[in-house]
Design a protein around this motif. Structure first.
Motif, PDB file in Angstrom:
ATOM      1  N   ALA A 480      16.221 -13.807  34.636  1.00  0.00           N
ATOM      2  CA  ALA A 480      15.332 -12.778  34.081  1.00  0.00           C
ATOM      3  C   ALA A 480      13.876 -13.071  34.432  1.00  0.00           C
ATOM      4  CB  ALA A 480      15.506 -12.708  32.565  1.00  0.00           C
ATOM      5  N   THR A 481      13.485 -14.332  34.301  1.00  0.00           N
ATOM      6  CA  THR A 481      12.111 -14.729  34.637  1.00  0.00           C
ATOM      7  C   THR A 481      11.817 -14.445  36.100  1.00  0.00           C
ATOM      8  OG1 THR A 481      12.165 -16.468  32.947  1.00  0.00           O
ATOM      9  CG2 THR A 481      10.502 -16.669  34.673  1.00  0.00           C
ATOM     10  N   VAL A 482      12.764 -14.795  36.968  1.00  0.00           N
ATOM     11  CA  VAL A 482      12.592 -14.588  38.404  1.00  0.00           C
ATOM     12  C   VAL A 482      12.527 -13.101  38.737  1.00  0.00           C
ATOM     13  CG1 VAL A 482      13.755 -14.833  40.631  1.00  0.00           C
ATOM     14  CG2 VAL A 482      13.618 -16.784  39.069  1.00  0.00           C
ATOM     15  N   LEU A 483      13.420 -12.321  38.146  1.00  0.00           N
ATOM     16  CA  LEU A 483      13.444 -10.877  38.419  1.00  0.00           C
ATOM     17  C   LEU A 483      12.122 -10.229  38.026  1.00  0.00           C
ATOM     18  CD1 LEU A 483      16.235  -8.338  38.042  1.00  0.00           C
ATOM     19  CD2 LEU A 483      14.172  -7.891  36.749  1.00  0.00           C
ATOM     20  N   TRP A 484      11.613 -10.552  36.853  1.00  0.00           N
ATOM     21  CA  TRP A 484      10.347  -9.980  36.376  1.00  0.00           C
ATOM     22  C   TRP A 484       9.211 -10.374  37.312  1.00  0.00           C
ATOM     23  CZ3 TRP A 484       9.765  -6.891  31.924  1.00  0.00           C
ATOM     24  CH2 TRP A 484       8.466  -6.614  31.524  1.00  0.00           C
ATOM     25  N   THR A 554       7.813  -4.477  27.209  1.00  0.00           N
ATOM     26  CA  THR A 554       7.187  -5.795  27.299  1.00  0.00           C
ATOM     27  C   THR A 554       8.215  -6.831  27.734  1.00  0.00           C
ATOM     28  OG1 THR A 554       7.678  -6.378  24.999  1.00  0.00           O
ATOM     29  CG2 THR A 554       5.620  -5.170  25.417  1.00  0.00           C
ATOM     30  N   TRP A 555       7.685  -7.972  28.168  1.00  0.00           N
ATOM     31  CA  TRP A 555       8.570  -9.081  28.527  1.00  0.00           C
ATOM     32  C   TRP A 555       9.401  -9.500  27.315  1.00  0.00           C
ATOM     33  CZ3 TRP A 555      11.290 -11.811  31.665  1.00  0.00           C
ATOM     34  CH2 TRP A 555      11.715 -13.093  31.310  1.00  0.00           C
ATOM     35  N   SER A 556       8.777  -9.480  26.129  1.00  0.00           N
ATOM     36  CA  SER A 556       9.512  -9.871  24.919  1.00  0.00           C
ATOM     37  C   SER A 556      10.679  -8.930  24.665  1.00  0.00           C
ATOM     38  CB  SER A 556       8.570  -9.889  23.706  1.00  0.00           C
ATOM     39  OG  SER A 556       7.603 -10.913  23.849  1.00  0.00           O
ATOM     40  N   GLN A 557      10.461  -7.635  24.841  1.00  0.00           N
ATOM     41  CA  GLN A 557      11.553  -6.678  24.658  1.00  0.00           C
ATOM     42  C   GLN A 557      12.641  -6.873  25.711  1.00  0.00           C
ATOM     43  OE1 GLN A 557       8.763  -3.246  24.717  1.00  0.00           O
ATOM     44  NE2 GLN A 557      10.000  -2.432  23.045  1.00  0.00           N
ATOM     45  N   PHE A 558      12.219  -7.323  26.884  1.00  0.00           N
ATOM     46  CA  PHE A 558      13.168  -7.471  27.992  1.00  0.00           C
ATOM     47  C   PHE A 558      14.073  -8.683  27.792  1.00  0.00           C
ATOM     48  CE2 PHE A 558      14.009  -9.058  32.404  1.00  0.00           C
ATOM     49  CZ  PHE A 558      14.845  -8.029  32.797  1.00  0.00           C
ATOM     50  N   ASN A 559      13.467  -9.840  27.463  1.00  0.00           N
ATOM     51  CA  ASN A 559      14.327 -11.025  27.368  1.00  0.00           C
ATOM     52  C   ASN A 559      13.784 -12.109  26.451  1.00  0.00           C
ATOM     53  OD1 ASN A 559      16.758 -12.348  28.199  1.00  0.00           O
ATOM     54  ND2 ASN A 559      15.517 -13.786  29.365  1.00  0.00           N
TER      55      ASN A 559
END
Length: 751
Positions: A480-484, A554-559
């Motif tokens: 997830a971090t890499v994709l974002w 947001t990133w928080s909502q994403f993962n």
């Protein structure tokens, strides 16, 4: 063979480039007589970085040798006799050259075919500008090539002017020496008788005055030549810098961006051959101009003439050195990135390449490249030219590699094949940041000189961000971090800053790219699928796609934050779907059998208007990587009433034991796949394949557990045909057998 026919029609510089591809490493006669065979082979299917593909390369080499020998045997007549000898010699030569390293043959042929295709395409675009792709790529290429031609003419013009200046200066020095000789003669007249001295002195003085006047005029002319030449060099360097900006800051940066998006499943970034050809042309022209400027400096030192030229030459020398330095440092790139999710104690590979290495003869003293893993903060300090005291954030094994020059392709690269991250040193994390949000990068650096140690370069390049994990359970959060980061990072950013929130349509594009790549499908996420995902991400009930166009996630909502009422995040749920599909259900997704992205209420609304026995497949809301079957049937507790039933979700673990097709075939109350397709049309073929597998497996197990059992007619009915019911029973028994723990499966045999 069509490519070779077109290649033979090339003219001018393109024909010269094509001819330069061939030599002892691969004779042009081999290309000519084996054209059809060469173009029909699967060269692109071989990964040059994968040593396991060496066997495939060996087979291609053997095939090439056999084809050459066969072609030689069929030559007849006097001319054929000579060709027969020549082709036989080439067969022996190629076998000797490539037998120890067959992958080099593949590298050579791929480079030849790719370059021919590029030259043919460029020639075609030049002859019919309107026939190129809509994105304008050929037009950009044409503009770059036109600028190169302009630079070639300018460089040749300054070379001609420099020769003219050199000849003029040599003649000036000869005349100056003549004036010194006359002066010496005048000085020696004092010893002569007065009458003779006066007679000779008049002639010498006249010659001296004429020569000095000429020298004065010629000195001004030489100064003017120098000034004009310096100004021409200024214009050439300005255009070189502009061309370099187009190639390095536009084209190469775009290639790097495509490489980054390819990490999310985007299209391949494409080869580097065109970029290398451009960069080599740049290096060649920059170096020619640098040598010209140095020759002018030498002429100036040889014959100092007061004026502004010396200062101008100093500026030119500094400018051209700056341009060549920028080119060299910018073209030290990572051709094959290390994995962006990097697990400790696991081997990984990477390839770095110097695009101008061959042209600048760096390979004459092959440099060594070192790989180091550094943190985000260390990367920031590095780009600010702060002293990082050679700090690293971990230890990489096998992290040194010498750059190798591949003569067939003209590439200089270092292939790190067996690196391994032994340990990692983590930094203090910010707030709610987890270890799978911490970014590192692999720093590749090297040092080498060019031009006989005239210039020494210390080059560095950073990999795309990597997330280090120590266990496979961390993989999905790291992904997830890499994709974002890959999707939303901006060119020229401070490492590794990404926005905390993005527009929902931007995320949809990234998710669709990732999904299609992982599932290996042309069927991406539809508008309805994306609406379903938006509803899940935003806890919304709106079915209107336009409602989400301007919403941000947001990133928080994403993962980071769990979905309402669940113990997993939006990404974890979506990644579970990807894993399930790519491992077990990609064929059913591709043929449209799985709708997937539906909630319970949507499934119920769709099924209630269909006949009993109609079913559909949707992804589970409650379980990561689960898929459930929903179908419409009578309510057994209330006559005349129908209802929608939902099975417990199946997961990867279930499909590892038995396929979806078999499970659906077992459920007799499932009749039609939504909207109205008989299930046998969709699932029967797969079911039969698995049925056959289970039959064979059951026979094997029973033969082991009951070696004296009579198998003559166990699966046959009274007429000697397969009994499907009996076979299905056996398949179910096998499934139950496989579900048992290993130690209990053979307990009966042991006892």
């Amino acid at each position: 063979m069509a490519l070779w026919i077109q290649a033979q029609q090339l003219q001018g510089d393109a024909l010269h480039q094509m001819q330069s591809l061939y030599g002892q490493h691969f004779p042009i006669e081999v290309r000519h007589y084996l054209a059809q065979w060469l173009e029909a082979q699967p060269w692109d299917a071989i990964d040059l970085e994968n040593q396991q593909d060496e066997f495939k390369a060996k087979r291609l080499l053997e095939g090439l040798i056999k084809e050459l020998q066969r072609k030689a045997e069929h030559q007849m007549g006097e001319d054929g006799f000579l060709l027969k000898i020549k082709l036989g010699h080439y067969a022996t030569q190629l076998k000797s050259s490539y037998d120890p390293c067959p992958l080099e043959l593949v590298r050579c042929v791929k480079h030849i075919l790719y370059t021919e295709q590029r030259l043919v395409q460029e020639a075609s675009n030049a002859s019919s500008p309107g026939s190129g792709p809509v994105d304008g790529t050929p037009q950009r290429y044409q503009q770059i090539n036109q600028t190169f031609e302009e630079l070639r003419v300018m460089t040749q013009d300054t070379e001609n002017d420099l020769r003219k200046l050199q000849h003029s200066q040599e003649y000036f020095i000869i005349q100056y020496q003549e004036s010194l000789r006359i002066q010496a003669q005048l000085s020696s007249l004092a010893s002569l008788p007065p009458a003779e001295r006066v007679q000779r002195e008049a002639g010498l003085q006249s010659r001296k005055s004429t020569l000095e006047a000429w020298l004065t005029r010629e000195a001004n002319t030489l100064q003017k030549y120098r000034q004009e030449l310096a100004e021409k060099h200024q214009r050439t360097l300005a255009l070189l810098r502009k061309q370099q900006t187009v190639i390095v800051d536009d084209e190469l940066i775009q290639w790097k961006r495509r490489q980054q998006l390819a990490g999310n499943g985007g299209p391949s970034e494409g080869g580097l051959d065109i970029l290398q050809a451009w960069c080599e042309k740049l290096a060649d022209m920059i170096w020619q101009n640098r040598q010209q400027i140095r020759r002018v400096e030498h002429l100036t030192q040889q014959l100092p003439i007061p004026g502004p030229t010396e200062e101008l030459l100093t500026d030119l020398n500094a400018t051209v050195t700056d341009i060549i330095s920028a080119l060299v440092t910018s073209t030290f790139i990572i051709e094959k990135q290390p994995p962006q999710v990097l697990k400790t104690q696991t081997k990984f590979s990477a390839t770095v390449r110097l695009l101008v290495g061959g042209k600048l003869n760096v390979h004459m003293n092959p440099p060594q490249v070192k790989a180091t893993i550094i943190s985000e903060q260390q990367a920031k300090a590095l780009l600010k030219n702060e002293n990082t005291r050679n700090d690293s954030s971990g230890e990489i094994l096998n992290n040194n590699c010498v750059m190798e020059y591949h003569q067939t392709t003209g590439t200089l690269s270092a292939h790190f094949r067996t690196m391994s991250l032994k340990r990692i040193k983590r930094s203090d994390r910010r707030g709610a940041e987890s270890v799978t949000e911490e970014k590192f990068t692999v720093l590749f650096e090297s040092q080498f000189s060019v031009g006989g140690n005239e210039l020494v370069f210390h080059v560095k390049t950073l990999s795309l961000p990597v997330v280090v994990i120590v266990h496979g359970s961390q993989d999905n959060n790291a992904t997830a971090t890499v994709l974002w980061d890959n999707a939303f990072s901006e060119t020229g950013r401070v490492p590794f800053v990404v926005p905390e929130k993005v527009l929902w349509p931007q995320l949809c594009e990234a998710l669709n790219m990732k999904y299609k790549s992982e599932v290996q499908s042309d069927r991406g996420l539809s508008e309805d699928n994306l609406v379903f995902l938006a509803q899940k991400a935003f806890s919304s009930s709106s079915n209107n796609p336009e409602d989400y166009c301007n919403m941000t996630i947001t990133w928080s909502q994403f993962n980071r934050e769990s979905l309402p009422g669940r113990n997993f995040t939006f990404w974890q749920w979506f990644d579970g779907v990807i894993e399930l599909m790519k491992k077990h259900l990609k064929s059913h997704w591709n043929d449209g059998a799985i709708l997937g992205f539906l909630n319970k209420q949507q499934a119920q609304d769709m099924l209630m208007s269909k006949p009993n026995g109609t079913f559909l497949l949707r992804f589970s809301d409650s379980e990561i990587g689960g898929i459930t079957i929903a179908w419409v049937a009578e309510n057994p507790n209330k006559a005349g009433e129908r209802m929608v039933w939902n099975l417990m979700p199946f997961t990867t673990k279930d499909f590892s034991i038995r396929s979806l097709a078999d499970r659906i075939s077992d459920l007799n109350h499932l009749l039609f796949l939504y909207p109205n397709q008989p299930k046998e049309e969709v699932f029967s073929r797969t079911s039969c394949i698995w049925l056959f597998f289970f039959l064979l497996l059951s026979l094997l197990i029973s033969a082991i557990t009951n070696p004296v059992h009579d198998w003559n007619d166990t699966m046959l009915d009274t007429e000697g045909e397969f009994d499907l019911d009996e076979t299905m029973d056996m398949a179910r028994q096998v499934e139950e057998f496989l579900r048992q723990p290993m130690e209990t499966q053979w307990s009966g045999q042991q006892s």
